[in-house]
Design a protein around this motif. Sequence first.
Motif: not given
Length: 120
Positions: A13-14, A16, A87, A119-120
């Motif tokens: 995830q963004p 991380d 990102k 990605s979220s």
Amino acid sequence: QVQVVESGGGLVQPGDSLRLSCAASGPTLRTFAMGWFHQAPGKEREHVATITWNGSRTTYADSVKGRFTISGDATKNTVYLQMNGLKPEDTGVYYCAVYATIVAGQTDYWGQGTQVTVSS
């Protein structure tokens, strides 16, 4: 023959972190630098970071300065890329580049790449 193997990619995830690893091997391999390149979907492969064994000099793309750290071990022909604050635009395939000295001068070897998806 020289083998270059990357590992450590994945889906995160963004924000991380991930740590990529690359190991190069070959009976006569003599490296003087190793680095990482990033190829985003539909784009050209771009330089991310390089470490030169002589003096442990490092260079980074502006887009990753302060977030990514390259390190390595010249005696083991290994290089790592610590990626923090990931990102979505960091998504893509990350390739390890191995710069070596040969009889004819210098050459480079490449791995098959490891996929990083942010990605979220």
